[in-house]
Write a protein that holds these residues in place. Structure first.
Motif, short mmCIF file in Angstrom:
data_model
loop_
_atom_site.label_atom_id
_atom_site.label_comp_id
_atom_site.label_asym_id
_atom_site.label_seq_id
_atom_site.Cartn_x
_atom_site.Cartn_y
_atom_site.Cartn_z
N LYS A 30 -1.50 -20.40 19.73
CA LYS A 30 -1.95 -21.64 20.36
C LYS A 30 -3.20 -22.14 19.65
O LYS A 30 -3.94 -21.35 19.07
CB LYS A 30 -2.32 -21.37 21.82
CG LYS A 30 -1.19 -20.85 22.67
CD LYS A 30 -0.43 -21.96 23.29
CE LYS A 30 0.54 -21.42 24.32
NZ LYS A 30 1.49 -22.43 24.76
N ASN A 53 3.71 -33.01 20.44
CA ASN A 53 3.23 -32.26 21.60
C ASN A 53 3.06 -30.78 21.22
O ASN A 53 2.71 -29.97 22.03
CB ASN A 53 4.14 -32.45 22.80
CG ASN A 53 5.57 -32.08 22.50
OD1 ASN A 53 5.82 -31.12 21.79
ND2 ASN A 53 6.50 -32.85 23.03
N SER A 60 10.70 -32.78 25.56
CA SER A 60 9.54 -32.44 24.73
C SER A 60 9.74 -31.13 23.98
O SER A 60 9.01 -30.85 23.04
CB SER A 60 8.30 -32.32 25.61
OG SER A 60 8.39 -31.19 26.44
N ARG A 77 8.99 -28.39 25.18
CA ARG A 77 7.90 -27.52 25.61
C ARG A 77 8.25 -26.84 26.93
O ARG A 77 8.66 -27.51 27.86
CB ARG A 77 6.61 -28.32 25.81
CG ARG A 77 6.08 -28.95 24.53
CD ARG A 77 5.03 -28.09 23.88
NE ARG A 77 5.54 -26.83 23.38
CZ ARG A 77 6.19 -26.70 22.23
NH1 ARG A 77 6.42 -27.74 21.49
NH2 ARG A 77 6.61 -25.53 21.83
N ASP A 80 3.56 -23.87 28.72
CA ASP A 80 2.75 -24.65 27.79
C ASP A 80 2.11 -25.82 28.51
O ASP A 80 0.95 -26.15 28.29
CB ASP A 80 3.63 -25.20 26.67
CG ASP A 80 3.89 -24.16 25.60
OD1 ASP A 80 3.65 -22.99 25.88
OD2 ASP A 80 4.34 -24.53 24.50
N PRO A 123 12.29 -22.81 25.45
CA PRO A 123 13.26 -23.48 24.60
C PRO A 123 13.95 -22.48 23.68
O PRO A 123 13.56 -21.33 23.60
CB PRO A 123 12.41 -24.47 23.80
CG PRO A 123 11.04 -23.94 23.86
CD PRO A 123 10.92 -23.17 25.13
#
Lengths: 240, 372
Positions: A143, A209, B28, B30, B34, B265
């Protein structure tokens, strides 16, 4: 300086009037070239004000229209935000940021340059921090735990974003407190060097994103813990 | 059946949640976690992660003990001996079986639970009595429904329907794998234990949710039925065992959620990649299974573990639900597919409901002593 060190600091004008805290850092993409990424993001201004929940949740932006009770409750403070241009900063201290000018009640823009920035802009805290990193093969690679900002060129020029910091070393400072210290000491024990994993912003291919890298994750420092677990535990179990 | 209405409320809520998180994940790419971190920050996200890890650990414990209990019912050998073997089997499945295969196999075998619904229908119960029970609001709130389930079903058991056990044992003896050496009280109807198709939120289908709803409702009738069948001597024990079975199934449902983070995902770990590519994931799975075995071997009651895990997940739910609701309104994530006004109105009502439940659930659990 790191992005997380700026976020949350109190902002005082020249007379010492408290303007609120730094909610976010607005970046503009017109800095020096960096790797294959091209022009780097540089700090344009600080977004300053009170009451941070709506900003944190992203409810203040115009394109987010609902749910209306939340929007009405938390999203209406946008008008009260002050945009402070980097060049108006006089000093960055441990807990506060001091400005050069005197800011009157109702002012929304502080600093020399009021024109719109030339390049693409980004709110670093909302649109970059905490995002997933994906490597060139679509695999997760950590991240964005923090951003490293570096000064270059003439004195007083705004810093630009040179690297992404990821992993427990960077996260520890974000968490703060006892938990942060604890996490930091663990990662120092596991890692040979104490510095958090750092990846140059030059390998960034795109920011959506998620943040996409143009390289594979295998050799990245970010995967230290993954490699450690793999080599010492998982690869020794039959069938791995 | 007096708490069956809760299932209706719950199913509507889960449809809303699954639709929103499915849309966010599909548009997305995501996963839910997240989004939690991006919107609530690293600290809250870490707290959320630790909480869900602990909750999942509890449900995995209950799952493994539940699996062992079922084998005990079939073989008559004490479940504690089966716990390590059940845990090993669970681990091997996660270690070697591809996620897509798991999803299909357990999803399809889960359909066998339709047997329960058919069973209730075949019994021709007193529908009006059932309806009365079903429509009576619970005395204590939504969050307490599972905590009170055992107790209430046991108390009301006599009055509702004839025994499902009678049906399955009397007419469907071939279905009973109890074996000749099993005591009558140990012989339970053979209800195949399936696993819901793991609700990765981006494809959470309606049929799946419907099945889940059925599954949690049917055993209530089923338990009541069995309570009646056994007469007045040991209704509570029978019902208890039956609800326990249901909770075990549910525990298994949840446990797979536990080891596979929801709405991951397709690039996610543990799906199509060999274990060495997802070392930390498999490290956590292995550690969880070992801890779960340790806890299960303390002879802790798996039903209680499940109950507490549900109480804690109710308390943690708004932390997941709120960011999803907000992001489902954010064009940066879902493009033009933002929530409609109607969806927002219902979803916001549920947010309030969930916050109320979250605030009330732990004090209620303490106050009612988890329904004991």
């Amino acid at each position: 300086v790191r992005l997380a060190q700026l976020l949350g600091k109190r902002v005082l004008d020249r007379t010492g009037r408290d303007l609120g805290t730094v909610h976010d850092v607005r970046l503009v993409r017109d800095g020096p070239e960096i790797g294959s990424f091209g022009a780097a993001f540089r700090v344009h201004s600080l977004v300053v004000g009170g009451g941070a929940i709506g900003t944190r949740l992203g409810l203040e932006r115009k394109q987010v229209r609902g749910p209306w009770p939340l929007k009405a409750l938390l999203g209406r403070r946008h008008a009260e935000r002050i945009s402070v241009h980097w060049r108006d900063l006089s000093s960055i201290e441990e807990r506060v940021v001091r400005l050069r000018s005197v800011v009157r009640e109702g002012t929304t823009r502080v600093g020399p340059s009021h024109e719109r920035p030339a390049g693409a802009t980004l709110e670093a805290g909302l649109q970059l921090l905490d995002r997933q990193i994906v490597d060139s093969q679509g695999r997760m690679a950590g991240k964005v735990d923090d951003l490293e900002l570096a000064f270059a060129g003439e004195p007083g020029a705004p810093p630009s974003v040179v690297a992404i910091l990821a992993g427990p070393g960077a996260l520890a400072h974000r968490l703060g407190g006892r938990l942060g210290l604890w996490l930091d000491s663990i990662q120092r024990r596991l890692a040979d060097d104490a510095a958090p994993a750092r990846v140059s912003f030059g390998v960034v291919k795109g920011i959506d994103n998620h943040v996409e890298f143009s390289i594979a994750r295998d050799d990245l420092d970010v995967m230290r813990l993954e490699r450690w677990v793999r080599d010492r535990l998982i690869s020794r179990i039959p069938g791995s | 059946m007096s708490l069956a209405w809760v299932v209706v409320v719950g199913v509507i809520g889960i449809v809303l949640y699954a639709e929103m998180s499915g849309r966010v994940a599909a548009m997305s790419g995501r996963p839910v976690f997240d989004v939690i971190r991006e919107r609530l920050g690293a600290r809250v996200a870490l707290a959320d992660l630790v909480a869900s890890l602990l909750i999942n650990l509890m449900t995995v414990t209950a799952e493994i003990a539940g699996l062992a209990l079922v084998i005990q019912l079939v073989t008559g050998v004490n479940y504690l001996l089966w716990v390590p073997m059940a845990a090993f089997a669970v681990w091997v499945v996660i270690w070697k079986v591809r996620f897509s295969v798991m999803e299909k196999v357990f999803g399809i075998t889960g359909l066998l639970l339709v047997v329960t619904a058919v069973g209730v229908w075949k019994l021709q119960p007193d529908w009006s009595a059932l309806l009365t029970l079903a429509s009576e609001p619970a005395r204590i709130g939504v969050s307490a429904h599972l905590l009170l389930l055992r107790h209430r079903v046991a108390r009301r058991g006599h009055d509702s329907v004839r025994g499902l056990l009678l049906l399955v044992r009397g007419r469907g003896g071939a279905l009973d794998p109890g074996g000749s050496h099993a005591q009558p009280s140990q012989r339970l109807p053979w209800v195949p234990i399936g696993r819901r198709p793991v609700a990765r939120d981006h494809d959470g289908g309606g049929a799946d949710l419907e099945a889940a709803g059925h599954r949690s409702r049917a055993p209530v009738a089923d338990g009541a039925a069995r309570g009646r069948d056994r007469g007045h001597d040991r209704p509570r024990a029978a019902v208890h065992r039956n609800v326990r079975g249901d909770l075990q199934r549910r525990a298994r449902d949840i446990a797979l959620d536990g080891v596979h983070p929801r709405a991951v995902p397709r690039v996610a770990v543990g799906e199509v990649r060999p274990a060495a590519e997802a070392a930390r994931f498999h490290g956590v799975v292995l550690a969880s299974v070992i801890v779960a075995v340790g806890v299960a071997l303390t002879t802790i009651d798996p039903v209680e573990v499940t109950e507490y895990s549900i109480v804690f997940s109710a308390a943690a739910l708004p932390l997941t639900y709120a960011p999803i609701l907000i992001v489902a309104n954010d064009p940066d994530y879902v493009g033009a597919k933002t929530n409609s006004i109607v969806a927002n109105a219902i979803a916001f009502t549920y947010l309030i409901l969930l916050v109320a439940v979250a605030v009330a659930t732990i004090p209620l659990a303490i106050w009612t002593r988890a329904g004991a």
